[in-house]
Design a protein around this motif. Structure first.
Motif, PDB file in Angstrom:
ATOM      1  N   VAL A 103     -16.713   7.346  -0.317  1.00 18.91           N
ATOM      2  CA  VAL A 103     -15.572   7.134   0.572  1.00 18.91           C
ATOM      3  C   VAL A 103     -15.439   5.632   0.792  1.00 18.91           C
ATOM      4  O   VAL A 103     -16.413   4.970   1.160  1.00 18.91           O
ATOM      5  N   HIS A 104     -14.245   5.100   0.586  1.00 17.47           N
ATOM      6  CA  HIS A 104     -14.066   3.647   0.589  1.00 17.47           C
ATOM      7  C   HIS A 104     -13.502   3.079   1.884  1.00 17.47           C
ATOM      8  O   HIS A 104     -13.337   1.865   1.989  1.00 17.47           O
ATOM      9  N   CYS A 105     -13.212   3.931   2.855  1.00 21.49           N
ATOM     10  CA  CYS A 105     -12.743   3.463   4.163  1.00 21.49           C
ATOM     11  C   CYS A 105     -13.758   3.823   5.237  1.00 21.49           C
ATOM     12  O   CYS A 105     -14.406   4.871   5.172  1.00 21.49           O
ATOM     13  N   ALA A 106     -13.858   2.958   6.245  1.00 21.10           N
ATOM     14  CA  ALA A 106     -14.779   3.217   7.356  1.00 21.10           C
ATOM     15  C   ALA A 106     -14.326   4.450   8.134  1.00 21.10           C
ATOM     16  O   ALA A 106     -13.171   4.512   8.573  1.00 21.10           O
ATOM     17  N   PRO A 107     -15.215   5.452   8.316  1.00 20.50           N
ATOM     18  CA  PRO A 107     -14.846   6.660   9.065  1.00 20.50           C
ATOM     19  C   PRO A 107     -15.353   6.600  10.509  1.00 20.50           C
ATOM     20  O   PRO A 107     -16.361   5.963  10.796  1.00 20.50           O
ATOM     21  N   PRO A 108     -14.668   7.254  11.432  1.00 17.87           N
ATOM     22  CA  PRO A 108     -15.195   7.369  12.798  1.00 17.87           C
ATOM     23  C   PRO A 108     -16.580   8.005  12.800  1.00 17.87           C
ATOM     24  O   PRO A 108     -16.828   8.959  12.061  1.00 17.87           O
ATOM     25  N   ARG A 109     -17.468   7.437  13.600  1.00 15.94           N
ATOM     26  CA  ARG A 109     -18.852   7.940  13.750  1.00 15.94           C
ATOM     27  C   ARG A 109     -19.596   8.010  12.416  1.00 15.94           C
ATOM     28  O   ARG A 109     -20.543   8.777  12.265  1.00 15.94           O
ATOM     29  N   ASN A 110     -19.142   7.238  11.426  1.00 12.66           N
ATOM     30  CA  ASN A 110     -19.770   7.224  10.096  1.00 12.66           C
ATOM     31  C   ASN A 110     -19.796   8.600   9.448  1.00 12.66           C
ATOM     32  O   ASN A 110     -20.695   8.905   8.657  1.00 12.66           O
ATOM     33  N   LYS A 111     -18.790   9.441   9.749  1.00  9.76           N
ATOM     34  CA  LYS A 111     -18.769  10.803   9.228  1.00  9.76           C
ATOM     35  C   LYS A 111     -17.418  11.124   8.597  1.00  9.76           C
ATOM     36  O   LYS A 111     -16.503  11.598   9.276  1.00  9.76           O
ATOM     37  N   PRO A 112     -17.277  10.891   7.306  1.00 12.14           N
ATOM     38  CA  PRO A 112     -16.058  11.340   6.625  1.00 12.14           C
ATOM     39  C   PRO A 112     -16.025  12.861   6.582  1.00 12.14           C
ATOM     40  O   PRO A 112     -17.061  13.528   6.592  1.00 12.14           O
ATOM     41  N   THR A 113     -14.842  13.415   6.525  1.00 11.63           N
ATOM     42  CA  THR A 113     -14.707  14.868   6.387  1.00 11.63           C
ATOM     43  C   THR A 113     -14.807  15.256   4.909  1.00 11.63           C
ATOM     44  O   THR A 113     -14.604  14.425   4.018  1.00 11.63           O
ATOM     45  N   PRO A 114     -15.105  16.525   4.632  1.00  9.59           N
ATOM     46  CA  PRO A 114     -15.111  16.969   3.228  1.00  9.59           C
ATOM     47  C   PRO A 114     -13.775  16.722   2.539  1.00  9.59           C
ATOM     48  O   PRO A 114     -13.742  16.379   1.354  1.00  9.59           O
ATOM     49  N   ASP A 115     -12.676  16.869   3.264  1.00  5.07           N
ATOM     50  CA  ASP A 115     -11.360  16.634   2.667  1.00  5.07           C
ATOM     51  C   ASP A 115     -11.183  15.164   2.314  1.00  5.07           C
ATOM     52  O   ASP A 115     -10.616  14.831   1.260  1.00  5.07           O
ATOM     53  N   GLU A 116     -11.650  14.271   3.172  1.00 16.57           N
ATOM     54  CA  GLU A 116     -11.558  12.838   2.882  1.00 16.57           C
ATOM     55  C   GLU A 116     -12.412  12.468   1.679  1.00 16.57           C
ATOM     56  O   GLU A 116     -12.007  11.652   0.842  1.00 16.57           O
ATOM     57  N   ARG A 117     -13.584  13.068   1.590  1.00 16.19           N
ATOM     58  CA  ARG A 117     -14.439  12.817   0.424  1.00 16.19           C
ATOM     59  C   ARG A 117     -13.757  13.303  -0.853  1.00 16.19           C
ATOM     60  O   ARG A 117     -13.787  12.621  -1.880  1.00 16.19           O
ATOM     61  N   ALA A 118     -13.110  14.461  -0.781  1.00 21.85           N
ATOM     62  CA  ALA A 118     -12.431  15.002  -1.953  1.00 21.85           C
ATOM     63  C   ALA A 118     -11.235  14.130  -2.347  1.00 21.85           C
ATOM     64  O   ALA A 118     -10.977  13.905  -3.537  1.00 21.85           O
ATOM     65  N   THR A 119     -10.513  13.625  -1.357  1.00 25.48           N
ATOM     66  CA  THR A 119      -9.361  12.778  -1.647  1.00 25.48           C
ATOM     67  C   THR A 119      -9.786  11.480  -2.314  1.00 25.48           C
ATOM     68  O   THR A 119      -9.118  10.971  -3.219  1.00 25.48           O
ATOM     69  N   PRO A 131       0.822  -1.212   0.000  1.00 26.31           N
ATOM     70  CA  PRO A 131       0.000   0.000   0.000  1.00 26.31           C
ATOM     71  C   PRO A 131       0.854   1.259   0.000  1.00 26.31           C
ATOM     72  O   PRO A 131       2.044   1.234   0.261  1.00 26.31           O
ATOM     73  N   THR A 132       0.179   2.373  -0.307  1.00 22.07           N
ATOM     74  CA  THR A 132       0.884   3.651  -0.397  1.00 22.07           C
ATOM     75  C   THR A 132       0.189   4.713   0.444  1.00 22.07           C
ATOM     76  O   THR A 132      -1.033   4.678   0.607  1.00 22.07           O
ATOM     77  N   THR A 133       0.969   5.655   0.980  1.00 22.16           N
ATOM     78  CA  THR A 133       0.421   6.740   1.792  1.00 22.16           C
ATOM     79  C   THR A 133       0.334   8.050   1.014  1.00 22.16           C
ATOM     80  O   THR A 133      -0.023   9.074   1.569  1.00 22.16           O
ATOM     81  N   ASP A 134       0.658   8.047  -0.243  1.00 25.95           N
ATOM     82  CA  ASP A 134       0.695   9.257  -1.068  1.00 25.95           C
ATOM     83  C   ASP A 134      -0.703   9.851  -1.199  1.00 25.95           C
ATOM     84  O   ASP A 134      -1.626   9.183  -1.670  1.00 25.95           O
ATOM     85  N   ARG A 135      -0.873  11.121  -0.823  1.00 28.33           N
ATOM     86  CA  ARG A 135      -2.187  11.768  -0.925  1.00 28.33           C
ATOM     87  C   ARG A 135      -2.628  11.918  -2.374  1.00 28.33           C
ATOM     88  O   ARG A 135      -3.826  12.061  -2.650  1.00 28.33           O
ATOM     89  N   ALA A 136      -1.706  11.908  -3.313  1.00 32.97           N
ATOM     90  CA  ALA A 136      -2.053  12.022  -4.733  1.00 32.97           C
ATOM     91  C   ALA A 136      -2.360  10.658  -5.355  1.00 32.97           C
ATOM     92  O   ALA A 136      -2.728  10.588  -6.525  1.00 32.97           O
ATOM     93  N   PHE A 137      -2.231   9.602  -4.578  1.00 32.57           N
ATOM     94  CA  PHE A 137      -2.388   8.255  -5.113  1.00 32.57           C
ATOM     95  C   PHE A 137      -3.746   8.017  -5.770  1.00 32.57           C
ATOM     96  O   PHE A 137      -3.805   7.479  -6.887  1.00 32.57           O
ATOM     97  N   PRO A 138      -4.874   8.389  -5.143  1.00 33.28           N
ATOM     98  CA  PRO A 138      -6.163   8.137  -5.808  1.00 33.28           C
ATOM     99  C   PRO A 138      -6.262   8.792  -7.178  1.00 33.28           C
ATOM    100  O   PRO A 138      -6.681   8.148  -8.152  1.00 33.28           O
ATOM    101  N   GLY A 139      -5.897  10.059  -7.260  1.00 31.10           N
ATOM    102  CA  GLY A 139      -5.989  10.750  -8.536  1.00 31.10           C
ATOM    103  C   GLY A 139      -5.057  10.180  -9.579  1.00 31.10           C
ATOM    104  O   GLY A 139      -5.398  10.104 -10.764  1.00 31.10           O
TER     105      GLY A 139
END
Length: 263
Positions: free
Chosen positions: A141-157, A12-20
């Motif tokens: 969003v493809h990962c489980a978020p705390p309290r079922n609430k992804p952040t707008p930044d996570e959704r954008a990523t 796996p990779t931690t690169d924030r640009a990886f999805p794009g």
């Protein structure tokens, strides 16, 4: 113990640009899935999904949790896409399949089965024999978020994965059902960027909301967009969303998608 499907994916990779970077270069849904499950672009989500996978719920202590990004599933030539929010901590994050192994999934698959779009009314694990007929289920969003609430930044990523999945489905896709306001708000900009003409002002989310986007070129026909309350327990336990309400909307979506079901 149920084990999710193994993969030969690289580390796996931690690169924030990886999805794009990787989503746009995926040649098909299988290739995209291989890349998607490597993603570690959102540190908060990675920490949470893995913490849940290690701690486990008492009822699932014998499970080996998936604890990775959860890909969409369903046929690659689906005519209808159903878009949720994100995997549940002890549902998709445990089983490795969207809406599988939790109460929301039980509610959704019962409705899909009732209208002939699923082979069975329950989903318990990846190898339970469930088949979807003409339907692809995914999430912004493809990962489980705390309290079922992804952040707008996570959704954008995570957005490039949804954009590419819908692009790969585009030749056969005729309708999209957004489960909840979060999915609705994620979906419309993706379609806008893909060249679909979203009405202005943008249609507001509501249960039963429906509009049609015009054809795009010679090979992309009209696309019907529908909204439904999400089958979360806060909606189903309170009666805000009933089985009949979801079944009726799925039947409408199936009709618009040209799916007759397998009943």
């Amino acid at each position: 113990m149920h084990h999710p499907r193994e993969t030969d994916a690289p580390p796996p990779t931690t690169d924030r640009a990886f999805p794009g970077h990787c989503a746009a270069r995926s040649g098909g849904l299988d290739a995209m899935e291989t890349q998607l499950i490597r993603c570690r672009a959102c540190p908060r989500l990675v920490e949470w999904r893995e913490e849940i996978g290690a701690a486990r719920r008492a009822a699932f202590r014998d499970w080996e949790y998936w604890a990775r990004p959860v890909p969409g599933f369903g046929p690659p030539d689906a005519a209808l896409a159903v878009i949720g929010l994100a995997p549940a901590a002890h549902g998709g994050n445990r089983t490795g399949r969207m809406f599988t192994g939790d109460a929301s999934g039980d509610f959704l698959f019962a409705a899909l089965h009732a209208v002939g779009l699923a082979s069975q009314p329950e989903a318990t694990h990846r190898d339970d024999g469930l088949e979807l007929y003409g339907v692809r289920i995914t999430a912004p969003v493809h990962c489980a978020p705390p309290r079922n609430k992804p952040t707008p930044d996570e959704r954008a990523t995570c957005r490039p994965w949804l954009a590419r999945e819908l692009e790969l489905l585009a030749p056969t896709l005729k309708a999209v059902l957004a489960l909840g306001a979060f999915a609705w708000q994620a979906l419309l900009p993706v379609l806008d960027d893909a060249g679909r003409r979203i009405p202005r002002p943008r249609p507001a989310f509501a249960h039963g909301a429906e509009f049609t986007l015009p054809a795009l070129g010679d090979d992309r026909g009209p696309l019907h967009i529908l909204g439904s309350y999400h089958p979360s327990q806060q909606n189903t336990f309170t009666g805000k969303l009933t089985p009949a309400m979801l079944t009726d909307l799925l039947a409408r979506a199936a009709e618009l998608a040209g799916l007759n079901g397998h009943r």
